[in-house]
Design a protein around this motif. Structure first.
Motif, PDB file in Angstrom:
ATOM      1  N   GLY A  49      24.278  32.153  66.534  1.00  0.00           N
ATOM      2  CA  GLY A  49      24.723  31.756  67.861  1.00  0.00           C
ATOM      3  C   GLY A  49      25.709  32.733  68.461  1.00  0.00           C
ATOM      4  O   GLY A  49      25.670  33.020  69.665  1.00  0.00           O
ATOM      5  N   GLU A  50      26.571  33.274  67.617  1.00  0.00           N
ATOM      6  CA  GLU A  50      27.574  34.227  68.131  1.00  0.00           C
ATOM      7  C   GLU A  50      26.909  35.471  68.709  1.00  0.00           C
ATOM      8  O   GLU A  50      27.256  35.941  69.799  1.00  0.00           O
ATOM      9  N   MET A  51      25.938  36.009  67.982  1.00  0.00           N
ATOM     10  CA  MET A  51      25.316  37.261  68.436  1.00  0.00           C
ATOM     11  C   MET A  51      24.442  37.036  69.663  1.00  0.00           C
ATOM     12  O   MET A  51      24.402  37.873  70.567  1.00  0.00           O
ATOM     13  N   VAL A  52      23.744  35.903  69.689  1.00  0.00           N
ATOM     14  CA  VAL A  52      22.912  35.620  70.859  1.00  0.00           C
ATOM     15  C   VAL A  52      23.807  35.345  72.072  1.00  0.00           C
ATOM     16  O   VAL A  52      23.511  35.791  73.189  1.00  0.00           O
ATOM     17  N   ALA A  53      24.918  34.652  71.859  1.00  0.00           N
ATOM     18  CA  ALA A  53      25.842  34.397  72.968  1.00  0.00           C
ATOM     19  C   ALA A  53      26.416  35.702  73.509  1.00  0.00           C
ATOM     20  O   ALA A  53      26.534  35.893  74.729  1.00  0.00           O
ATOM     21  N   GLU A  54      26.741  36.602  72.607  1.00  0.00           N
ATOM     22  CA  GLU A  54      27.291  37.889  73.037  1.00  0.00           C
ATOM     23  C   GLU A  54      26.276  38.643  73.898  1.00  0.00           C
ATOM     24  O   GLU A  54      26.619  39.199  74.950  1.00  0.00           O
ATOM     25  N   ALA A  55      25.022  38.635  73.468  1.00  0.00           N
ATOM     26  CA  ALA A  55      23.988  39.335  74.232  1.00  0.00           C
ATOM     27  C   ALA A  55      23.732  38.654  75.575  1.00  0.00           C
ATOM     28  O   ALA A  55      23.545  39.327  76.596  1.00  0.00           O
ATOM     29  N   LEU A  56      23.736  37.333  75.584  1.00  0.00           N
ATOM     30  CA  LEU A  56      23.550  36.605  76.842  1.00  0.00           C
ATOM     31  C   LEU A  56      24.671  36.931  77.814  1.00  0.00           C
ATOM     32  O   LEU A  56      24.442  37.134  79.019  1.00  0.00           O
ATOM     33  N   THR A  57      25.876  36.991  77.309  1.00  0.00           N
ATOM     34  CA  THR A  57      27.017  37.322  78.148  1.00  0.00           C
ATOM     35  C   THR A  57      26.892  38.740  78.693  1.00  0.00           C
ATOM     36  O   THR A  57      27.129  38.998  79.882  1.00  0.00           O
ATOM     37  N   GLU A  58      26.487  39.666  77.821  1.00  0.00           N
ATOM     38  CA  GLU A  58      26.268  41.046  78.276  1.00  0.00           C
ATOM     39  C   GLU A  58      25.199  41.112  79.355  1.00  0.00           C
ATOM     40  O   GLU A  58      25.252  41.940  80.258  1.00  0.00           O
ATOM     41  N   ALA A  59      24.203  40.224  79.245  1.00  0.00           N
ATOM     42  CA  ALA A  59      23.125  40.212  80.241  1.00  0.00           C
ATOM     43  C   ALA A  59      23.583  39.580  81.553  1.00  0.00           C
ATOM     44  O   ALA A  59      22.841  39.589  82.539  1.00  0.00           O
ATOM     45  N   GLY A  60      24.783  39.007  81.561  1.00  0.00           N
ATOM     46  CA  GLY A  60      25.324  38.486  82.806  1.00  0.00           C
ATOM     47  C   GLY A  60      25.457  36.974  82.872  1.00  0.00           C
ATOM     48  O   GLY A  60      25.978  36.433  83.853  1.00  0.00           O
ATOM     49  N   ALA A  61      24.991  36.274  81.858  1.00  0.00           N
ATOM     50  CA  ALA A  61      25.127  34.815  81.858  1.00  0.00           C
ATOM     51  C   ALA A  61      26.572  34.436  81.526  1.00  0.00           C
ATOM     52  O   ALA A  61      27.291  35.193  80.869  1.00  0.00           O
ATOM     53  N   ARG A  62      26.966  33.259  82.019  1.00  0.00           N
ATOM     54  CA  ARG A  62      28.280  32.732  81.638  1.00  0.00           C
ATOM     55  C   ARG A  62      28.060  31.641  80.609  1.00  0.00           C
ATOM     56  O   ARG A  62      27.179  30.778  80.782  1.00  0.00           O
ATOM     57  N   ILE A  63      28.859  31.636  79.568  1.00  0.00           N
ATOM     58  CA  ILE A  63      28.745  30.593  78.551  1.00  0.00           C
ATOM     59  C   ILE A  63      30.076  29.887  78.441  1.00  0.00           C
ATOM     60  O   ILE A  63      31.103  30.534  78.208  1.00  0.00           O
ATOM     61  N   ARG A  64      30.060  28.574  78.662  1.00  0.00           N
ATOM     62  CA  ARG A  64      31.306  27.809  78.558  1.00  0.00           C
ATOM     63  C   ARG A  64      31.161  26.825  77.420  1.00  0.00           C
ATOM     64  O   ARG A  64      30.398  25.861  77.502  1.00  0.00           O
ATOM     65  N   THR A  65      31.878  27.095  76.349  1.00  0.00           N
ATOM     66  CA  THR A  65      31.816  26.212  75.184  1.00  0.00           C
ATOM     67  C   THR A  65      32.820  25.073  75.350  1.00  0.00           C
ATOM     68  O   THR A  65      33.673  25.088  76.245  1.00  0.00           O
ATOM     69  N   GLY A  66      32.694  24.080  74.505  1.00  0.00           N
ATOM     70  CA  GLY A  66      33.604  22.941  74.556  1.00  0.00           C
ATOM     71  C   GLY A  66      33.572  22.230  75.899  1.00  0.00           C
ATOM     72  O   GLY A  66      34.579  21.678  76.349  1.00  0.00           O
ATOM     73  N   THR A  67      32.412  22.241  76.541  1.00  0.00           N
ATOM     74  CA  THR A  67      32.315  21.708  77.893  1.00  0.00           C
ATOM     75  C   THR A  67      31.167  20.707  77.998  1.00  0.00           C
ATOM     76  O   THR A  67      30.040  21.017  77.605  1.00  0.00           O
ATOM     77  N   SER A  68      31.468  19.519  78.534  1.00  0.00           N
ATOM     78  CA  SER A  68      30.428  18.525  78.786  1.00  0.00           C
ATOM     79  C   SER A  68      30.334  18.263  80.282  1.00  0.00           C
ATOM     80  O   SER A  68      31.259  18.553  81.034  1.00  0.00           O
ATOM     81  N   VAL A  69      29.195  17.710  80.684  1.00  0.00           N
ATOM     82  CA  VAL A  69      29.017  17.314  82.077  1.00  0.00           C
ATOM     83  C   VAL A  69      29.575  15.909  82.253  1.00  0.00           C
ATOM     84  O   VAL A  69      29.186  14.980  81.540  1.00  0.00           O
ATOM     85  N   LYS A  70      30.505  15.788  83.208  1.00  0.00           N
ATOM     86  CA  LYS A  70      31.062  14.455  83.475  1.00  0.00           C
ATOM     87  C   LYS A  70      30.241  13.748  84.547  1.00  0.00           C
ATOM     88  O   LYS A  70      29.945  12.567  84.459  1.00  0.00           O
ATOM     89  N   SER A  71      29.860  14.504  85.565  1.00  0.00           N
ATOM     90  CA  SER A  71      28.999  13.926  86.591  1.00  0.00           C
ATOM     91  C   SER A  71      28.203  15.031  87.257  1.00  0.00           C
ATOM     92  O   SER A  71      28.570  16.220  87.197  1.00  0.00           O
ATOM     93  N   VAL A  72      27.094  14.647  87.871  1.00  0.00           N
ATOM     94  CA  VAL A  72      26.272  15.622  88.564  1.00  0.00           C
ATOM     95  C   VAL A  72      25.604  14.944  89.761  1.00  0.00           C
ATOM     96  O   VAL A  72      25.177  13.787  89.687  1.00  0.00           O
ATOM     97  N   GLY A  92      37.112  18.854  84.513  1.00  0.00           N
ATOM     98  CA  GLY A  92      37.429  18.731  85.923  1.00  0.00           C
ATOM     99  C   GLY A  92      36.973  19.898  86.782  1.00  0.00           C
ATOM    100  O   GLY A  92      37.142  19.893  87.997  1.00  0.00           O
ATOM    101  N   ASP A  93      36.360  20.904  86.169  1.00  0.00           N
ATOM    102  CA  ASP A  93      35.843  22.031  86.961  1.00  0.00           C
ATOM    103  C   ASP A  93      34.579  21.615  87.701  1.00  0.00           C
ATOM    104  O   ASP A  93      33.833  20.750  87.246  1.00  0.00           O
ATOM    105  N   ARG A  94      34.372  22.270  88.844  1.00  0.00           N
ATOM    106  CA  ARG A  94      33.149  22.016  89.613  1.00  0.00           C
ATOM    107  C   ARG A  94      32.300  23.275  89.641  1.00  0.00           C
ATOM    108  O   ARG A  94      32.792  24.375  89.868  1.00  0.00           O
ATOM    109  N   ILE A  95      31.024  23.089  89.379  1.00  0.00           N
ATOM    110  CA  ILE A  95      30.092  24.222  89.365  1.00  0.00           C
ATOM    111  C   ILE A  95      28.932  23.892  90.287  1.00  0.00           C
ATOM    112  O   ILE A  95      28.381  22.798  90.223  1.00  0.00           O
ATOM    113  N   GLU A  96      28.601  24.853  91.159  1.00  0.00           N
ATOM    114  CA  GLU A  96      27.438  24.670  92.029  1.00  0.00           C
ATOM    115  C   GLU A  96      26.237  25.391  91.441  1.00  0.00           C
ATOM    116  O   GLU A  96      26.370  26.451  90.820  1.00  0.00           O
ATOM    117  N   ALA A  97      25.067  24.832  91.661  1.00  0.00           N
ATOM    118  CA  ALA A  97      23.850  25.477  91.160  1.00  0.00           C
ATOM    119  C   ALA A  97      22.672  25.048  92.015  1.00  0.00           C
ATOM    120  O   ALA A  97      22.759  24.105  92.811  1.00  0.00           O
TER     121      ALA A  97
END
Lengths: 483, 483
Positions: free
Chosen positions: A229-252, A266-271
């Protein structure tokens, strides 16, 4: 039974009735038909199942160009000639062709070629050895199928969505929409950290989306060794994706087409779209389990011949038994269940001993998995943590794949890692994990070694060809010897 | 002995003296040093040997971009973005870096790190257990090394040129020049049909040369299953190379820089360079074999512990013993010979039984080879013809690789083939051959199966991950079962 039969005259007797015509049901039908048993197969959607249309095939069709491009860019002499991003339209068109545009004519022909009878409709158990089909389409009506020898439940699993208010109105993606989308969303939120989440994040980031991955835990692919997971996450991040660990969806919610995600922090993300890749649920909620004393919606516990506990005529094969939710493992179980059904039908003794012809022993000891991301991650058998939990006395040895000549030749700046878990008492492999470009076909060598319990001393005689990445075997054996 | 010592006072005693510091000699030194024996290594050229500078490493560095480009072109979504031919300059520069620009500092450091003493110069046996080194360079002079326990001849092989008048003046390429050239000749004639000929034809055709291959026999790669050579020849032809089978060189001259080849059929071919890849000869002609009763220039016959017949102190490891002229197999022999030397030095019994720690059994039964062309060809163990000649009762089953889902996903228009040779009495694999893009890392799964003599029944429990090309295993097992 008598009452059912009297009100439903359209009853047909088979040796075997299979619920579900995915790869698992197809293989049960194939094996029982090959032995001359009469077999009915009931399918409410497409013959070929989840894997062919909404999972393995389309996801790998999306990912293969991503990996091929990454591989090409790592080879000087070629890197300067690879121009621009992937042609997303061409990739999606190829994906469409791999799913036969979600038509199942080819698979229907194959199934009919086995001599099995296909019933299109929803099948439900209506008592022991009895399946009633609510037939789809103009003909309609109901058909009662009775099974002299076995009913095999091969209905698989579906995406499990979290219990969030108003989620339906958001029209979230599951694995089906993520593998089937006909254009790349501008912004994609992926919820989850498992294989589906990771593969789809990799694919859509490369196909033009800006991907944000929300992971409840601390890492991706947490059923593999931690470095995967660490190496794949590192590559995903290098490819431009954002990875936020320890994060659940409270509402959508979705407003004017835009998805608004609020995290537990409490963060808000648009998609533009949101994919929930948060696990699987068994498709057993509406198949009449209650008529044979089983719990609707439950995973079905089976023995190693895939027979449901307490029912000598009922088999549960593939995802529904929760042994290993992987297409290839389901097909393996299907071959074994099919053979067990045939053997029992003939009144012969089953070979139920470990690794016998009628025991799906590999489910416990030698399940392989390839994550088709860049880099690829592949494993078989037990991770170090799993082996220790299982009470084996083991040692793990790690090798940096960049120390292997074949890896350096494969790609400049090759990054990869391997871990071998050795049982110190039996001197055999319990597991192997590989991460790096080009390792996907390499894992099968370890699958053979684990499944055949090949002694370490004999593995020294299995010489890897020079200079392939397979020489990682030498480095692993040396690391074990010299530890 | 007495006389030699009295005229050559510069005598040093070691436990082990190794002639040749290629990968084979390096591994013998490593194993004997790891056990605490004193070891001298004599090398007249570069430490690292043929493989590192003039064979495996540079050839694979030339071929990897060819294969990566071919792979990329077979994936829509990427194919339109791969522009123009390979950047030959960049490929050659990368190749130079993989050969460390033909400098051996890194390998010398590694060898010295083992604690072995390196003697640069030509080493010759001057009697039992005695090697005299004619030291290279300013220091010069001669050194006599005596070996308490073993002398290991690891001098390898060289290209064998045909006996054609005036060939020297043509300055023909051998494998050394073909892997080391700093520019692509406009027209290249390749004489031969084996691995070197085939790989170099593939590389230089892709790097800009117009290649003509002259093959004496009817096919390429004739030590593999027939379809291997056929499929690689077809691809080479599609890439623009000309292949002329049943053709030998009658004479060759160079006039004003141009090579003029006359074939046995009377045709004349012009070229800028000509590569003779017409076999190997042992580098044993000038190592003093006559002083210990052996024939200079001969291949050295050994037992399975790599000890030369009739000489309890003399080992011949790698190409020189003619068991399997492959770097990886030589390294395997080196590990075994090193262990055997150590065990005998300690006065302990060697494990000489089949597949024992001191028997290079794989040389007879499980030699793998990968031909790094496009498509790749890979094999292990016996071909059908070899197995039949060896008297095994076998059956071959063939599978078209394009029937494997993972192959179709890997490349559009995937062409490939597999053959498994099964021993019908023992129900084990005798050999496997694969041809197709991306199969190079897959062969090791068969190497494990052949070397470990895994029963066919158990191979059914080694589940290939879906959808990888490794699923060819299922098709092969099915084809065997249903035959």
């Amino acid at each position: 039974m008598t009452e059912t039969q009297s009100t439903q005259p359209e009853s047909t007797a088979y040796d075997v009735v299979v619920l579900g015509a995915g790869p698992v049901g197809e293989n049960v039908a194939d094996r029982t038909r090959a032995a001359g048993l009469t077999t009915a197969v009931v399918e409410s959607e497409l013959v070929g199942g989840e894997c062919s249309y909404w999972a393995c095939m389309p996801s790998k069709a999306l990912l293969r160009p991503v990996v091929a491009r990454a591989d090409a860019l790592r080879v000087p002499g070629l890197s300067r000639s690879v121009q621009g991003p992937l042609d997303t339209g061409a990739v999606l068109a190829r994906r469409n062709s791999f799913t036969s545009d979600w038509k199942d004519d080819g698979q229907v022909r194959w199934l009919e070629g086995t001599g099995a009878d296909l019933y299109r409709g929803r099948g439900r158990l209506t008592g022991p050895r009895t399946v009633t089909v609510t037939v789809t389409g103009a003909a309609g009506g109901r058909r009662v199928l009775t099974a002299r020898h076995a009913v095999a439940v091969c209905t698989g699993s579906r995406a499990r969505l979290p219990d969030l208010p108003g989620l339906d109105e958001v029209r979230p993606w599951t694995s089906r929409e993520a593998t089937g989308a006909q254009s790349a969303p501008g912004r994609l939120v992926v919820v989850g950290g498992g294989v589906v989440a990771t593969e789809m994040a990799c694919a859509w980031q490369a196909l033009g989306s800006r991907v944000t991955v929300l992971v409840r835990g601390e890492s991706l692919l947490n059923r593999m060794e931690p470095f995967a997971g660490e190496m794949v996450a590192e590559a995903l991040t290098e490819a431009g994706a954002r990875i936020r660990t320890g994060t659940s969806v409270k509402s959508v919610t979705r407003e004017n087409g835009t998805v608004l995600v609020t995290t537990d922090g409490g963060d808000r993300i648009e998609a533009d779209e949101i994919l929930f890749a948060t696990g699987r649920a068994p498709r057993t909620d509406d198949i009449g389990l209650e008529t044979v004393g089983l719990e609707p919606g439950s995973w079905l516990a089976v023995d190693d011949s895939l027979r449901v506990t307490g029912h000598d005529w009922l088999y549960a094969v593939g995802d529904v038994n929760h042994r290993a939710l992987l297409t290839h493992q389901g097909k393996y179980q299907a071959r074994i269940a099919g053979a067990a059904i045939v053997t029992r039908a003939a009144g012969e003794p089953v070979q139920a001993e470990e690794w016998g012809a009628h025991a799906a022993t590999a489910d416990h000891a030698a399940v392989p998995q390839v994550v088709f991301t860049d880099p690829e991650a592949a494993s078989v058998g037990l991770s170090l943590a799993e082996a220790e939990r299982a009470g084996h006395r083991v040692r793990a040895v790690d090798v940096d794949l960049s120390s292997v000549a074949g890896a350096g030749l494969y790609a400049d700046g090759y990054k990869g890692r391997a871990r071998m878990v050795v049982d110190l008492e039996e001197e055999i492999l319990r597991g192997l994990t590989l991460v790096g470009p080009g390792v996907g076909e390499l894992i099968h060598s370890a699958t053979v070694a684990v499944a055949a319990r090949v002694p370490i001393a004999r593995l020294w005689h299995a010489v890897p060809s020079y200079p392939t990445i397979s020489e990682v075997w030498l480095r692993l054996l040396e690391a074990y010897r010299d530890a």
